[in-house]
Design an enzyme around this catalytic site. Structure first.
Site, PDB file in Angstrom:
ATOM      1  N   ASP A 325     -13.950  71.111 -57.059  1.00 34.10           N
ATOM      2  CA  ASP A 325     -13.421  70.344 -58.174  1.00 34.10           C
ATOM      3  C   ASP A 325     -13.673  71.130 -59.468  1.00 34.10           C
ATOM      4  O   ASP A 325     -14.643  71.888 -59.551  1.00 34.10           O
ATOM      5  CB  ASP A 325     -14.143  68.990 -58.220  1.00 34.10           C
ATOM      6  CG  ASP A 325     -13.693  68.141 -59.393  1.00 34.10           C
ATOM      7  OD1 ASP A 325     -12.482  67.983 -59.556  1.00 34.10           O
ATOM      8  OD2 ASP A 325     -14.563  67.647 -60.128  1.00 34.10           O
ATOM      9  N   ASP A 628     -17.828  65.779 -57.805  1.00 38.40           N
ATOM     10  CA  ASP A 628     -18.761  64.844 -58.428  1.00 38.40           C
ATOM     11  C   ASP A 628     -18.179  63.459 -58.626  1.00 38.40           C
ATOM     12  O   ASP A 628     -18.902  62.542 -59.005  1.00 38.40           O
ATOM     13  CB  ASP A 628     -19.249  65.382 -59.774  1.00 38.40           C
ATOM     14  CG  ASP A 628     -18.113  65.594 -60.767  1.00 38.40           C
ATOM     15  OD1 ASP A 628     -16.945  65.411 -60.373  1.00 38.40           O
ATOM     16  OD2 ASP A 628     -18.387  65.933 -61.923  1.00 38.40           O
ATOM     17  N   ASP A 632     -13.459  62.510 -55.137  1.00 37.26           N
ATOM     18  CA  ASP A 632     -13.797  63.622 -54.247  1.00 37.26           C
ATOM     19  C   ASP A 632     -14.391  63.157 -52.916  1.00 37.26           C
ATOM     20  O   ASP A 632     -14.531  63.949 -51.989  1.00 37.26           O
ATOM     21  CB  ASP A 632     -14.820  64.553 -54.925  1.00 37.26           C
ATOM     22  CG  ASP A 632     -14.282  65.158 -56.208  1.00 37.26           C
ATOM     23  OD1 ASP A 632     -13.104  65.559 -56.208  1.00 37.26           O
ATOM     24  OD2 ASP A 632     -15.018  65.220 -57.199  1.00 37.26           O
TER      25      ASP A 632
END
Length: 900
Positions: A325, A628, A632
């Site tokens: 990410d 985070d 996700d």
């Protein structure tokens, strides 16, 4: 109904609701129909079933069978060791998997909150679990959105949706209908469960609750995502099957051969077969593997990586692709002003994140302060006063309260040396026009103690530029050079920067600010380039990953231009950027190839992240996913290893992950990968130690039966050797440091088993050498007139010291003389001293001597033992040197052939 693409009236009609919400009776009926606004708890297996599942392994079956047979043969000590190893292994696995189903519960906990709801034509405060489709709720700054909403009566509403979409900047909301194909991150007329209101107010019509929300869909994906077996688990299962077949075949062949070729009786052959099986089964391997992983866990904890699932340590060493990410992982998730463009020059801004660390620098890298330069003073004053955010220092950390972009401007002023208290004291605020999505600017009215009045404005440059007639140059106010500003804005936007314009205007002494006063004759001071900066350590970490043969892919909810700009700084390939819409249009057959060829993915949803991970796994990659946010969680769970950020990560992300980084540092992954490779290397070293020595023990009995010879070692003595060496010596290899060039080699092939050609050659070479040495010294002792008991004592000691010397061979894959610590650390010597002490008991303690029929050895016989067993150290080192020599020669020839 697709709620974002229909009119508000159509949406309300479809839900049989109005702008005044529902009655209490209607809400109660719908609560029965739709259920509570909550996510289901993750299903959990009973503890007894989870514990029983730890024994579902072929190698464990072999160990249990061997323990049972040993018990039937009244070898209680050996059976106890075997059963103890199996039990310890099961307990550790049971404890480590205790939190495996916590992801949905974490999402559930972050949703539950209280909210203000229109019921019976009045506002009530209710638990969010009581919401139903058709309810109307009031949103204001600081609220967490309790359900999926279609917005109306929007007043300057901005929502932080980074946890859901990955979008780093708060999204400005509106109430108009949108195109049906609008991506999730761009649906400005919707607010979604679990996101946070950072500014403004609005009314929202509840359109979905519980599992039907976008967050509920993520929970369903988490629940459906299959947790893959780790490479180590797959390899150990394959190895266990291979070993089981070999042991059964060898034992059966020995029984048949002994009965039909040597005319031994059935009972004697059964005992021999059990002896071969017990000698051949590496009963210490599960314990050594578990302890090696546990040692890796401790080392990784010191590197700021907390391991939630034990096998995950080794998986990192196998990773071939890291899907990361962007927001908060590769970047700081702290908006930062990095460029200032004035009428006649461009300034850079150093320092990252919120706070006063950094400087404003001119082209010659000279630091500039607000007190030294009129324009910089006005820029700092506008950034601080035309603002609703605050940045304060608390417990040694700078913390933002408010909009991240406004926080970046506050930090810009602090770096220029101007504090909020001083600015507010010198130029108190009289009035304010707040930011509105329709107008896209904010304006404030101020006066100083000399009676001067001024208007300060910040906003989108395309919005403010038409209101400007002049600009502030180095010599004062001058006519506006629109071409200069348009070109500057395009340059900043082309490198992924968000652009804000700062302007001002002298004002007559008035107390109230109007839009007519703001929207004409403004003086443009500067445009500011703002970004969520990449972590400096992440750039180096990505370079090291690429050097180690690991592809890094960035997946973000940001727009493609911002994603590409950040990716270029990070060192990723940006020749192609795929969006979520591109992935949706790609057919399933070509999707794996498309995903493998691309390193940057933008405007992605949770479903897209999950598809990317699964597509890479179809290409036989071992995939690590970092993240985070709640968005996700499904991909973290489905990846071969999920890595969550510990500081800024959501509970949902942490509970879906295998490893949590306590410092939120992408660079920690590189250290963890190195440690993962070390763990696998040490497990391989343990296998290289255990299997050849087990083969030597089994071969001593097998060869004697095949050749019709006297047994050099009795089954009881074999069990003694197993008991004192199986775990003790191999365990020392768990503490070996990393190989020197572990990060310069590519990841292991996913289909590579534990028994490679190299392992098989070493297995046969050392096994045959050990058998030959034991037989040679046994018959040498007999020829010198020793009794059978003494000759067998020589053979037992030879085999024990053979394993001790061979332990040093297994410490490193390179020749010992190339290792900075050729004779190992304290762990190796503790193991050696322990085994030697136990073996002295075997030789000289009266009770042990009687139990195992051992005899004392003379000095000459001890020299035979040490010389014979020590030969393995020199011969294996010679074999390693020859192997490396052949490899280098082959590489040289290949290189020359390529040049020709």
């Amino acid at each position: 109904m697709i709620f974002h693409s229909n009119t508000l009236t159509a949406v309300m009609n479809s839900l049989s609701s109005t702008q005044h919400g529902l009655t209490a009776e209607e809400a109660q009926q719908r609560l029965i129909q739709f259920g509570a606004n909550q996510l289901p708890e993750a299903p959990t297996r009973p503890a007894l079933l989870r514990f029983a599942a730890q024994f579902n392994n072929v190698l464990i079956y072999v160990l249990l069978a061997s323990g049972g047979i040993s018990l039937l043969m009244q070898h209680v000590i050996d059976a106890t060791v075997i059963f103890g190893v199996v039990l310890i292994n099961a307990i550790i696995g049971f404890v480590q998997e205790g939190k495996a189903e916590a992801a949905l519960r974490a999402i559930h906990n972050m949703v539950r909150t209280e909210c203000k709801v229109w019921r019976d034509h009045r506002v009530e405060t209710l638990d969010s679990e009581m919401l139903v489709p058709g309810d109307v709720i009031l949103l204001q700054s600081g609220d967490r959105v309790p359900a999926d909403l279609r917005l109306f009566q929007v007043k300057d509403l901005r929502c932080d949706e980074s946890a859901l979409t990955g979008e780093s900047q708060p999204v400005t909301k509106s109430n108009g209908e949108l195109a049906e194909a609008t991506p999730l991150a761009e649906r400005s007329n919707m607010a979604y469960t679990g996101t946070l209101v950072t500014y403004g107010t609005a009314l929202g019509l509840v359109v979905n609750t519980g599992v039907r929300t976008e967050l509920g869909n993520i929970g369903t994906l988490v629940q459906q995502a299959e947790v893959p077996k780790t490479p180590l688990t797959r390899r150990l299962e394959q190895f266990a099957r291979q070993l089981t077949y070999i042991i059964i075949a060898l034992s059966g062949a020995m029984v048949l051969f002994g009965i039909f070729a040597r005319q031994y009786d059935l009972f004697a052959m059964f005992q021999a077969a059990v002896g071969i099986a017990v000698a051949a089964v590496p009963e210490g391997l599960p314990a050594v593997v578990t302890i090696t992983l546990a040692v890796g866990v401790q080392k990784m904890a010191r590197l700021h990586a907390l391991v939630r699932k034990l096998p995950s340590v080794e998986v990192l060493g196998s990773v071939s692709v890291i899907c990361s990410d962007k927001t908060g992982t590769l970047t700081r998730n702290e908006m930062t002003a990095t460029r200032l463009v004035l009428a006649d020059c461009s300034l850079s801004v150093s320092g990252e994140g919120y706070g006063d660390v950094g400087n404003i620098l001119d082209a010659a890298q000279n630091s500039l302060r607000a007190d030294d330069e009129q324009r910089l003073s006005l820029i700092a004053r506008t950034s601080l006063l035309c603002n609703t955010a605050t940045v304060i220092r608390k417990d040694g950390q700078w913390q933002l309260s408010g909009d991240p972009t406004e926080g970046a401007l506050v930090s810009l002023a602090l770096k220029a040396g101007l504090t909020e208290e001083r600015a507010a004291q010198e130029w108190p605020r009289n009035d304010m026009l707040p930011f509105e999505s329709e107008r896209r600017y904010m304006a404030t009215l101020h006066h100083n103690h000399q009676g001067e009045h001024e208007i300060l404005i910040k906003g989108g440059p395309d919005r403010l530029l038409p209101f400007c007639s002049h600009q502030l140059g180095c010599n004062g106010v001058e006519p506006l050079d629109a071409d200069h500003w348009n070109q500057s804005i395009e340059e900043l936007a082309s490198v992924g920067l968000r652009v804000m314009a700062l302007a001002y205007k002298p004002s007559p002494p008035v107390e109230e600010l109007t839009y007519d006063m703001v929207e004409q004759d403004l003086i443009l001071v500067a445009v500011v380039g703002i970004t969520d900066p990449p972590r400096a350590e992440a750039i180096d970490a990505i370079r090291q990953c690429q050097q180690a043969g690991i592809r890094v892919k960035m997946i973000t909810g940001d727009n493609p231009h911002t994603a590409a700009a950040i990716a270029r700084v990070l060192g990723l390939r940006t020749n192609r950027v795929l969006t979520g819409a591109d992935l949706d249009k790609t057919d399933l057959d070509t999707l794996p190839q498309q995903v493998q060829a691309c390193d940057v993915f933008a405007r992605t949803s949770p479903e897209h992240k999950l598809r990317i991970v699964e597509a890479l796994q179809q290409q036989q990659h071992v995939v690590a996913m970092t993240g985070d946010g709640v968005n996700d969680a499904p991909a973290l769970r489905a990846a071969d290893i999920g890595i969550a950020m510990g500081r800024k990560g959501t509970d949902a992300a942490k509970d879906a992950s295998d490893i949590v980084l306590t410092d939120d540092n992408f660079a920690t992954i590189v250290a963890a990968v190195r440690q993962g490779r070390t763990v696998y290397d040490n497990i391989l070293k343990a296998i290289l130690f255990i299997l050849p020595t087990s083969l030597a023990e089994a071969s001593v009995i097998s060869v004697a039966i095949l050749l019709g010879l006297m047994l050099p070692i009795t089954p009881a003595q074999i069990l003694w050797i197993n008991m004192i060496t199986a775990i003790t010596l191999a365990l020392a290899l768990s503490f070996e440091p990393s190989e020197p060039l572990s990060m310069n080699r590519p990841p292991r092939p996913i289909k590579q088993g534990l028994i490679t050609g190299f392992v098989l050659r070493r297995l046969l070479f050392v096994g045959a050498l050990g058998t030959l040495i034991v037989f040679g010294l046994f018959y040498l002792a007999l020829e010198q007139g020793a009794s059978i008991e003494k000759a067998r004592t020589v053979a037992v000691n030879t085999l024990v010291f053979f394993e001790i010397f061979y332990l040093f061979n297994c410490r490193t894959q390179t020749p010992l003389w190339q290792n900075p610590r050729p004779f190992g650390g304290i762990a190796v010597w503790i193991a050696v001293v322990t085994v030697v002490a136990l073996q002295m008991l075997f030789n000289y303690l009266p009770g042990f001597r009687d139990l195992f029929q051992a005899k004392s050895l003379s000095l000459q016989e001890w020299l035979w033992v040490l010389a014979g067993s020590g030969s393995v150290l020199m011969l294996v080192e010679l074999e390693k040197w020859l192997t490396l020599y052949r490899q280098k020669r082959t590489e040289t020839q290949t290189s020359r052939a390529g040049q020709n």
